[in-house]
Write a protein that holds these residues in place. Structure first.
Motif, PDB file in Angstrom:
ATOM      1  N   LEU A 179     -85.721 -49.270  43.059  1.00  0.00           N
ATOM      2  CA  LEU A 179     -84.779 -48.762  42.074  1.00  0.00           C
ATOM      3  C   LEU A 179     -83.414 -48.641  42.730  1.00  0.00           C
ATOM      4  CD1 LEU A 179     -86.965 -45.829  40.673  1.00  0.00           C
ATOM      5  CD2 LEU A 179     -86.667 -48.096  39.664  1.00  0.00           C
ATOM      6  N   THR A 180     -82.421 -49.188  42.100  1.00  0.00           N
ATOM      7  CA  THR A 180     -81.051 -49.083  42.581  1.00  0.00           C
ATOM      8  C   THR A 180     -80.249 -48.404  41.496  1.00  0.00           C
ATOM      9  OG1 THR A 180     -81.299 -51.115  43.836  1.00  0.00           O
ATOM     10  CG2 THR A 180     -79.057 -50.365  43.456  1.00  0.00           C
ATOM     11  N   TRP A 181     -79.674 -47.265  41.831  1.00  0.00           N
ATOM     12  CA  TRP A 181     -78.964 -46.467  40.843  1.00  0.00           C
ATOM     13  C   TRP A 181     -77.929 -47.286  40.075  1.00  0.00           C
ATOM     14  CZ3 TRP A 181     -79.635 -42.487  38.041  1.00  0.00           C
ATOM     15  CH2 TRP A 181     -78.565 -41.904  37.387  1.00  0.00           C
ATOM     16  N   ARG A 182     -77.176 -48.095  40.778  1.00  0.00           N
ATOM     17  CA  ARG A 182     -76.110 -48.866  40.137  1.00  0.00           C
ATOM     18  C   ARG A 182     -76.680 -49.810  39.083  1.00  0.00           C
ATOM     19  NH1 ARG A 182     -70.796 -50.993  42.480  1.00  0.00           N
ATOM     20  NH2 ARG A 182     -71.249 -49.300  43.871  1.00  0.00           N
ATOM     21  N   GLN A 183     -77.837 -50.413  39.372  1.00  0.00           N
ATOM     22  CA  GLN A 183     -78.428 -51.382  38.451  1.00  0.00           C
ATOM     23  C   GLN A 183     -79.422 -50.747  37.481  1.00  0.00           C
ATOM     24  OE1 GLN A 183     -80.141 -53.913  41.369  1.00  0.00           O
ATOM     25  NE2 GLN A 183     -78.258 -55.040  41.745  1.00  0.00           N
ATOM     26  N   ASP A 184     -80.154 -49.728  37.925  1.00  0.00           N
ATOM     27  CA  ASP A 184     -81.265 -49.184  37.148  1.00  0.00           C
ATOM     28  C   ASP A 184     -81.023 -47.771  36.634  1.00  0.00           C
ATOM     29  OD1 ASP A 184     -82.827 -51.487  37.818  1.00  0.00           O
ATOM     30  OD2 ASP A 184     -83.265 -50.559  39.754  1.00  0.00           O
ATOM     31  N   GLY A 185     -79.804 -47.285  36.688  1.00  0.00           N
ATOM     32  CA  GLY A 185     -79.516 -45.896  36.353  1.00  0.00           C
ATOM     33  C   GLY A 185     -80.133 -45.409  35.056  1.00  0.00           C
ATOM     34  N   PHE A 186     -80.118 -46.231  34.028  1.00  0.00           N
ATOM     35  CA  PHE A 186     -80.675 -45.794  32.760  1.00  0.00           C
ATOM     36  C   PHE A 186     -82.172 -46.043  32.674  1.00  0.00           C
ATOM     37  CE2 PHE A 186     -76.161 -46.302  31.845  1.00  0.00           C
ATOM     38  CZ  PHE A 186     -75.894 -45.037  31.363  1.00  0.00           C
ATOM     39  N   ALA A 187     -82.727 -46.724  33.656  1.00  0.00           N
ATOM     40  CA  ALA A 187     -84.169 -46.975  33.682  1.00  0.00           C
ATOM     41  C   ALA A 187     -84.873 -46.038  34.658  1.00  0.00           C
ATOM     42  CB  ALA A 187     -84.431 -48.434  34.061  1.00  0.00           C
ATOM     43  N   ILE A 188     -84.136 -45.073  35.208  1.00  0.00           N
ATOM     44  CA  ILE A 188     -84.714 -44.094  36.120  1.00  0.00           C
ATOM     45  C   ILE A 188     -84.865 -42.781  35.361  1.00  0.00           C
ATOM     46  CG2 ILE A 188     -84.373 -42.772  38.243  1.00  0.00           C
ATOM     47  CD1 ILE A 188     -82.680 -45.139  39.277  1.00  0.00           C
TER      48      ILE A 188
END
Length: 170
Positions: free
Chosen positions: A68-77
């Motif tokens: 998980l990468t916050w920049r890319q997956d922020g709304f999927a976390i």
């Protein structure tokens, strides 16, 4: 990072600030940035609103192994309560003083994990007898038991059977 490998609360608090945000019902919502910050391996800064302060953070979903990468997956976390709030409530948390309920619901060190939205939604309010992660089962069950012990929450007979069965492979 697994729950056991998390940074200690004081170091995390120093980087990420307060743990709780009150809401009208008298409960609290966990601060997602703090959980993501404390679960991540690299964070440039931590902030207030979800995603507003953290520009880059990397972590592994302990339930799926997915990066998980916050920049890319922020709304999927999403933030998962290892011992589900509904299960704790049914097990007697309804009778706890509000301060204890708040501490439990926002325990970044033991109870909260940053996970993928898919894994969190699949788990829902399930306990180990109803759901196990596809990966990291031993870590999940260890975290579940640590929360139960820390907050004097019961383990059902069905959950105990699952723990014993899975523990033989840990």
């Amino acid at each position: 990072m697994t729950a056991a490998a998390r940074p200690a609360t004081p170091a995390c608090s120093a980087r990420c600030g307060p743990t709780t945000t009150p809401v009208r019902s008298g409960t609290t919502a966990a601060t997602p940035d703090k959980t993501c910050c404390c679960d991540s391996s690299a964070t440039s800064r931590c902030g207030g609103a979800l995603g507003a302060g953290s520009s880059t953070a990397r972590s592994r979903d302990p339930y799926t192994g997915r990066r998980l990468t916050w920049r890319q997956d922020g709304f999927a976390i999403q933030v998962d309560h290892v011992y589900p709030l509904a299960a704790a409530w049914a097990a007697g948390a309804w009778a706890w003083p509000q301060r204890r309920r708040l501490r439990f619901a926002n325990d970044v060190r033991r109870e909260l994990l940053a996970v993928s939205a898919d894994a969190n939604q699949a788990k829902g309010a399930a306990t180990p007898s109803q759901w196990l992660p596809p990966r990291g089962r031993c870590g999940y069950l260890g975290a579940y038991l640590r929360v139960a012990v820390a907050y004097d929450l019961p383990i059902t007979a069905a959950d105990a059977r699952v723990v014993r069965r899975v523990a033989t492979r840990c």
